[in-house]
Write a protein that holds these residues in place. Structure first.
Motif, PDB file in Angstrom:
ATOM      1  N   LEU A  98      11.470  -0.784  -4.467  1.00  0.00           N
ATOM      2  CA  LEU A  98      12.182  -2.049  -4.296  1.00  0.00           C
ATOM      3  C   LEU A  98      11.715  -3.059  -5.342  1.00  0.00           C
ATOM      4  N   ARG A  99      10.426  -3.115  -5.549  1.00  0.00           N
ATOM      5  CA  ARG A  99       9.885  -4.048  -6.544  1.00  0.00           C
ATOM      6  C   ARG A  99      10.430  -3.727  -7.940  1.00  0.00           C
ATOM      7  N   ARG A 100      10.425  -2.442  -8.318  1.00  0.00           N
ATOM      8  CA  ARG A 100      10.936  -2.046  -9.638  1.00  0.00           C
ATOM      9  C   ARG A 100      12.430  -2.355  -9.755  1.00  0.00           C
ATOM     10  N   TYR A 101      13.159  -2.094  -8.688  1.00  0.00           N
ATOM     11  CA  TYR A 101      14.603  -2.382  -8.672  1.00  0.00           C
ATOM     12  C   TYR A 101      14.839  -3.870  -8.915  1.00  0.00           C
ATOM     13  N   MET A 102      14.134  -4.704  -8.181  1.00  0.00           N
ATOM     14  CA  MET A 102      14.331  -6.146  -8.317  1.00  0.00           C
ATOM     15  C   MET A 102      13.904  -6.629  -9.703  1.00  0.00           C
ATOM     16  N   GLU A 103      12.862  -6.034 -10.273  1.00  0.00           N
ATOM     17  CA  GLU A 103      12.464  -6.388 -11.642  1.00  0.00           C
ATOM     18  C   GLU A 103      13.568  -6.021 -12.629  1.00  0.00           C
ATOM     19  N   ARG A 104      14.224  -4.868 -12.436  1.00  0.00           N
ATOM     20  CA  ARG A 104      15.353  -4.480 -13.298  1.00  0.00           C
ATOM     21  C   ARG A 104      16.511  -5.465 -13.126  1.00  0.00           C
ATOM     22  N   MET A 105      16.792  -5.857 -11.892  1.00  0.00           N
ATOM     23  CA  MET A 105      17.872  -6.808 -11.634  1.00  0.00           C
ATOM     24  C   MET A 105      17.577  -8.156 -12.298  1.00  0.00           C
ATOM     25  N   GLN A 106      16.308  -8.553 -12.245  1.00  0.00           N
ATOM     26  CA  GLN A 106      15.913  -9.818 -12.888  1.00  0.00           C
ATOM     27  C   GLN A 106      16.070  -9.706 -14.399  1.00  0.00           C
TER      28      GLN A 106
ATOM     29  N   ALA B 203       4.749  11.676   7.968  1.00  0.00           N
ATOM     30  CA  ALA B 203       5.761  10.713   7.523  1.00  0.00           C
ATOM     31  C   ALA B 203       5.233  10.083   6.238  1.00  0.00           C
ATOM     32  N   ARG B 204       5.848  10.426   5.141  1.00  0.00           N
ATOM     33  CA  ARG B 204       5.353   9.961   3.841  1.00  0.00           C
ATOM     34  C   ARG B 204       6.479   9.267   3.088  1.00  0.00           C
ATOM     35  N   ILE B 205       6.158   8.126   2.517  1.00  0.00           N
ATOM     36  CA  ILE B 205       7.091   7.427   1.647  1.00  0.00           C
ATOM     37  C   ILE B 205       6.802   7.871   0.223  1.00  0.00           C
ATOM     38  N   ALA B 206       7.799   8.450  -0.427  1.00  0.00           N
ATOM     39  CA  ALA B 206       7.630   9.053  -1.750  1.00  0.00           C
ATOM     40  C   ALA B 206       7.221   8.032  -2.802  1.00  0.00           C
ATOM     41  N   ASP B 207       7.777   6.833  -2.724  1.00  0.00           N
ATOM     42  CA  ASP B 207       7.461   5.809  -3.726  1.00  0.00           C
ATOM     43  C   ASP B 207       7.490   4.449  -3.041  1.00  0.00           C
TER      44      ASP B 207
ATOM     45  N   ASN C 167       0.823  -1.213   0.000  1.00  0.00           N
ATOM     46  CA  ASN C 167       0.000   0.000   0.000  1.00  0.00           C
ATOM     47  C   ASN C 167       0.856   1.261   0.000  1.00  0.00           C
ATOM     48  N   THR C 168       0.246   2.355  -0.398  1.00  0.00           N
ATOM     49  CA  THR C 168       0.887   3.656  -0.257  1.00  0.00           C
ATOM     50  C   THR C 168       1.089   3.918   1.234  1.00  0.00           C
ATOM     51  N   TYR C 169       1.949   4.885   1.546  1.00  0.00           N
ATOM     52  CA  TYR C 169       2.207   5.161   2.952  1.00  0.00           C
ATOM     53  C   TYR C 169       2.360   6.653   3.190  1.00  0.00           C
ATOM     54  N   ALA C 170       1.397   7.198   3.903  1.00  0.00           N
ATOM     55  CA  ALA C 170       1.443   8.574   4.375  1.00  0.00           C
ATOM     56  C   ALA C 170       0.822   8.563   5.762  1.00  0.00           C
TER      57      ALA C 170
END
Length: 173
Positions: A157-165, A149-153, A8-11
């Motif tokens: 991590l998911r996108r990073y791991m998809e790029r690594m894959q 406290a907001r997480i920008a994106d 989920n989004t986080y704010a």
């Protein structure tokens, strides 16, 4: 590496402060909302049916002892205390807020859940107050100033791991 699941989004934002005190046991209680999600009644204090005072009532019956702080969301409450066995160490316990049933913080691959972002921000501020205070009373006088406290994106991590894959550096994301 384990598959990175969607999240989920986080704010988060402050939603009140209280104090729980029972003899030498004292906890600052921070009520926090996570907003902008589906099911706001699960994540926001003013939209849930649970009064904030319920957390104080549950702390009284849960046998929680020590000095520290509590971060309470409508769906989960975590109690952070300065360890009686080594007061430079912080202990944490989790409860379901509605009935204070204990929650297990054990996670995959032998890890333990430490905190969501709001809990981590509050824990950092409280640890700083604890470190600077010369007495417990001085520590108790300070409080987290409260801020969003907001997480920008929440998908990085998911996108990073998809790029690594895609680059053949990891299998099965």
């Amino acid at each position: 590496m384990q598959e990175v699941k969607p999240c989920n989004t986080y704010a988060a934002r402050p939603s009140g402060v209280a104090t729980y005190c029972d003899g030498p046991t004292v906890y600052k209680v921070y009520y926090v909302d996570i907003y902008g999600r589906q099911e706001p009644e699960r994540y926001e204090w003013d939209r849930c049916e649970l009064p904030r005072a319920t957390v104080i009532e549950h702390l009284a019956t849960a046998g929680v002892e020590g000095v520290g702080f509590v971060v309470a969301f409508p769906h989960i409450t975590k109690v952070f205390r300065f360890a009686p066995s080594a007061e430079t160490v912080m202990h944490v316990r989790a409860f379901r807020t509605t009935d204070f049933a204990p929650l297990d913080l054990q996670r995959e691959e032998g890890y333990l859940e430490f905190a969501c972002y709001a809990e981590a921000v509050i824990a950092a501020a409280e640890y700083e107050l604890w470190a600077r205070a010369k007495t417990v009373e001085e520590y108790l006088e300070g409080t987290w100033p409260g801020a969003e406290a907001r997480i920008a994106d929440h998908t990085k991590l998911r996108r990073y791991m998809e790029r690594m894959q895609a680059q053949g550096k990891v299998s099965g994301v």
